[in-house]
Design a protein around this motif. Sequence first.
Motif, mmCIF file in Angstrom:
data_model
loop_
_atom_site.group_PDB
_atom_site.id
_atom_site.type_symbol
_atom_site.label_atom_id
_atom_site.label_comp_id
_atom_site.label_asym_id
_atom_site.label_seq_id
_atom_site.Cartn_x
_atom_site.Cartn_y
_atom_site.Cartn_z
ATOM 1 N N GLU A 61 42.704 21.389 -17.519
ATOM 2 C CA GLU A 61 41.903 20.278 -18.015
ATOM 3 C C GLU A 61 40.478 20.757 -18.224
ATOM 4 O OE1 GLU A 61 42.058 16.909 -15.399
ATOM 5 O OE2 GLU A 61 44.233 16.987 -15.244
ATOM 6 N N LEU A 62 39.839 20.212 -19.236
ATOM 7 C CA LEU A 62 38.430 20.502 -19.477
ATOM 8 C C LEU A 62 37.721 19.228 -19.916
ATOM 9 C CD1 LEU A 62 38.563 23.941 -21.297
ATOM 10 C CD2 LEU A 62 37.437 23.448 -19.130
ATOM 11 N N ASN A 63 36.501 19.084 -19.427
ATOM 12 C CA ASN A 63 35.617 17.996 -19.835
ATOM 13 C C ASN A 63 34.414 18.626 -20.507
ATOM 14 O OD1 ASN A 63 37.105 15.887 -18.300
ATOM 15 N ND2 ASN A 63 36.442 17.140 -16.572
ATOM 16 N N TYR A 64 34.031 18.093 -21.632
ATOM 17 C CA TYR A 64 32.924 18.657 -22.398
ATOM 18 C C TYR A 64 31.685 17.817 -22.140
ATOM 19 C CZ TYR A 64 36.956 20.913 -24.275
ATOM 20 O OH TYR A 64 38.114 21.622 -24.368
ATOM 21 N N ARG A 65 30.645 18.463 -21.644
ATOM 22 C CA ARG A 65 29.426 17.768 -21.215
ATOM 23 C C ARG A 65 28.263 17.939 -22.180
ATOM 24 N NH1 ARG A 65 31.892 14.535 -17.622
ATOM 25 N NH2 ARG A 65 33.045 15.744 -16.086
ATOM 26 N N ASP A 66 28.156 19.118 -22.798
ATOM 27 C CA ASP A 66 27.055 19.391 -23.717
ATOM 28 C C ASP A 66 27.470 20.554 -24.610
ATOM 29 O OD1 ASP A 66 24.589 19.177 -24.941
ATOM 30 O OD2 ASP A 66 23.418 19.561 -23.135
ATOM 31 N N ALA A 67 26.727 20.781 -25.657
ATOM 32 C CA ALA A 67 27.084 21.795 -26.652
ATOM 33 C C ALA A 67 26.414 23.137 -26.372
ATOM 34 C CB ALA A 67 26.699 21.317 -28.047
ATOM 35 N N ALA A 68 27.166 24.197 -26.583
ATOM 36 C CA ALA A 68 26.619 25.554 -26.572
ATOM 37 C C ALA A 68 26.623 26.042 -28.016
ATOM 38 C CB ALA A 68 27.473 26.475 -25.711
ATOM 39 N N GLU A 69 25.669 26.904 -28.327
ATOM 40 C CA GLU A 69 25.507 27.401 -29.684
ATOM 41 C C GLU A 69 25.580 28.928 -29.707
ATOM 42 O OE1 GLU A 69 21.719 25.830 -30.865
ATOM 43 O OE2 GLU A 69 22.501 23.792 -31.053
ATOM 44 N N PHE A 70 25.714 29.457 -30.911
ATOM 45 C CA PHE A 70 25.732 30.896 -31.129
ATOM 46 C C PHE A 70 24.569 31.538 -30.386
ATOM 47 C CE2 PHE A 70 24.055 34.409 -33.814
ATOM 48 C CZ PHE A 70 25.051 35.325 -33.559
ATOM 49 N N GLY A 71 24.858 32.594 -29.625
ATOM 50 C CA GLY A 71 23.834 33.345 -28.913
ATOM 51 C C GLY A 71 23.557 32.872 -27.506
ATOM 52 N N ASP A 72 23.962 31.651 -27.158
ATOM 53 C CA ASP A 72 23.752 31.180 -25.787
ATOM 54 C C ASP A 72 24.520 32.064 -24.814
ATOM 55 O OD1 ASP A 72 22.182 29.007 -26.565
ATOM 56 O OD2 ASP A 72 23.784 27.522 -26.297
ATOM 57 N N VAL A 73 23.920 32.317 -23.666
ATOM 58 C CA VAL A 73 24.613 33.021 -22.592
ATOM 59 C C VAL A 73 25.155 31.964 -21.640
ATOM 60 C CG1 VAL A 73 24.392 34.629 -20.655
ATOM 61 C CG2 VAL A 73 23.181 35.075 -22.807
ATOM 62 N N LEU A 74 26.453 32.060 -21.366
ATOM 63 C CA LEU A 74 27.105 31.101 -20.495
ATOM 64 C C LEU A 74 27.417 31.749 -19.152
ATOM 65 C CD1 LEU A 74 29.678 29.462 -22.939
ATOM 66 C CD2 LEU A 74 27.226 29.023 -22.673
ATOM 67 N N VAL A 75 27.168 31.017 -18.088
ATOM 68 C CA VAL A 75 27.551 31.423 -16.743
ATOM 69 C C VAL A 75 28.784 30.603 -16.394
ATOM 70 C CG1 VAL A 75 26.877 31.533 -14.317
ATOM 71 C CG2 VAL A 75 25.170 31.963 -16.114
ATOM 72 N N ASN A 76 29.882 31.278 -16.206
ATOM 73 C CA ASN A 76 31.157 30.628 -15.904
ATOM 74 C C ASN A 76 31.419 30.753 -14.411
ATOM 75 O OD1 ASN A 76 32.486 30.141 -18.772
ATOM 76 N ND2 ASN A 76 31.408 32.096 -18.818
ATOM 77 N N GLU A 77 31.610 29.608 -13.775
ATOM 78 C CA GLU A 77 31.757 29.549 -12.325
ATOM 79 C C GLU A 77 33.148 29.058 -11.961
ATOM 80 O OE1 GLU A 77 27.202 28.199 -11.343
ATOM 81 O OE2 GLU A 77 28.680 26.644 -11.749
ATOM 82 N N LEU A 78 33.601 29.461 -10.781
ATOM 83 C CA LEU A 78 34.953 29.105 -10.368
ATOM 84 C C LEU A 78 35.018 29.000 -8.858
ATOM 85 C CD1 LEU A 78 37.689 28.939 -12.085
ATOM 86 C CD2 LEU A 78 38.253 31.076 -10.954
ATOM 87 N N ARG A 79 35.952 28.203 -8.408
ATOM 88 C CA ARG A 79 36.313 28.182 -6.995
ATOM 89 C C ARG A 79 37.765 27.753 -6.889
ATOM 90 N NH1 ARG A 79 32.709 23.074 -5.005
ATOM 91 N NH2 ARG A 79 33.698 21.472 -6.281
ATOM 92 N N VAL A 80 38.429 28.236 -5.858
ATOM 93 C CA VAL A 80 39.757 27.732 -5.541
ATOM 94 C C VAL A 80 39.509 26.445 -4.769
ATOM 95 C CG1 VAL A 80 41.908 28.115 -4.301
ATOM 96 C CG2 VAL A 80 40.818 30.008 -5.522
ATOM 97 N N ALA A 81 39.955 25.340 -5.334
ATOM 98 C CA ALA A 81 39.722 24.041 -4.726
ATOM 99 C C ALA A 81 40.843 23.643 -3.780
ATOM 100 C CB ALA A 81 39.562 22.980 -5.811
ATOM 101 N N GLU A 82 42.050 24.106 -4.106
ATOM 102 C CA GLU A 82 43.210 23.726 -3.309
ATOM 103 C C GLU A 82 44.293 24.783 -3.467
ATOM 104 O OE1 GLU A 82 46.192 20.206 -4.106
ATOM 105 O OE2 GLU A 82 44.281 19.427 -3.362
#
Length: 152
Positions: free
Chosen positions: A71-92
């Motif tokens: 599942e994914l929820n989209y909160r705001d837009a990213a554009e060409f050239g933006d650097v994204l920090v992708n975070e994760l955790r094991v929740a269960e």
Amino acid sequence: MESADETDRPAFQPVFENRVRFAETDQQGIVFYGEYFTFQDETVSQFFREIDYSYERMEADGWQVHVVNTELNYRDAAEFGDVLVNELRVAEMGTASITFEYRARRKSDDRLLADGSVTQVAVDLETEEPIAVPDAFREAVAAFQGGLETAD
């Protein structure tokens, strides 16, 4: 501010950074929504490497994982050239399942762009039947991020 439930959960770990490529944007000039599934998948793969439990190690140990839900929820837009920090955790972690929670933030302003989850099931490499998540994997996750919830 974090909720009471949130403070009891392991923290998100920044495990993968990527710069938005032109090919990942749509006619509107923003990241095409489907690309976030790829970013999510890359983040899970990097998480496995971070805990020293790569797909190759899984296979050597006789198991693999199959995605059963995402599942994914989209909160705001990213554009060409933006650097994204992708975070994760094991929740269960259940007997055979592992549920990851995912977030993508823009590095320049820490704005939340997308969040969601992906659930995988541990399966025997040969039979592809569900198996218990190996203790060594559970221990690697706990060593990397701290405690986690378990589910049946």
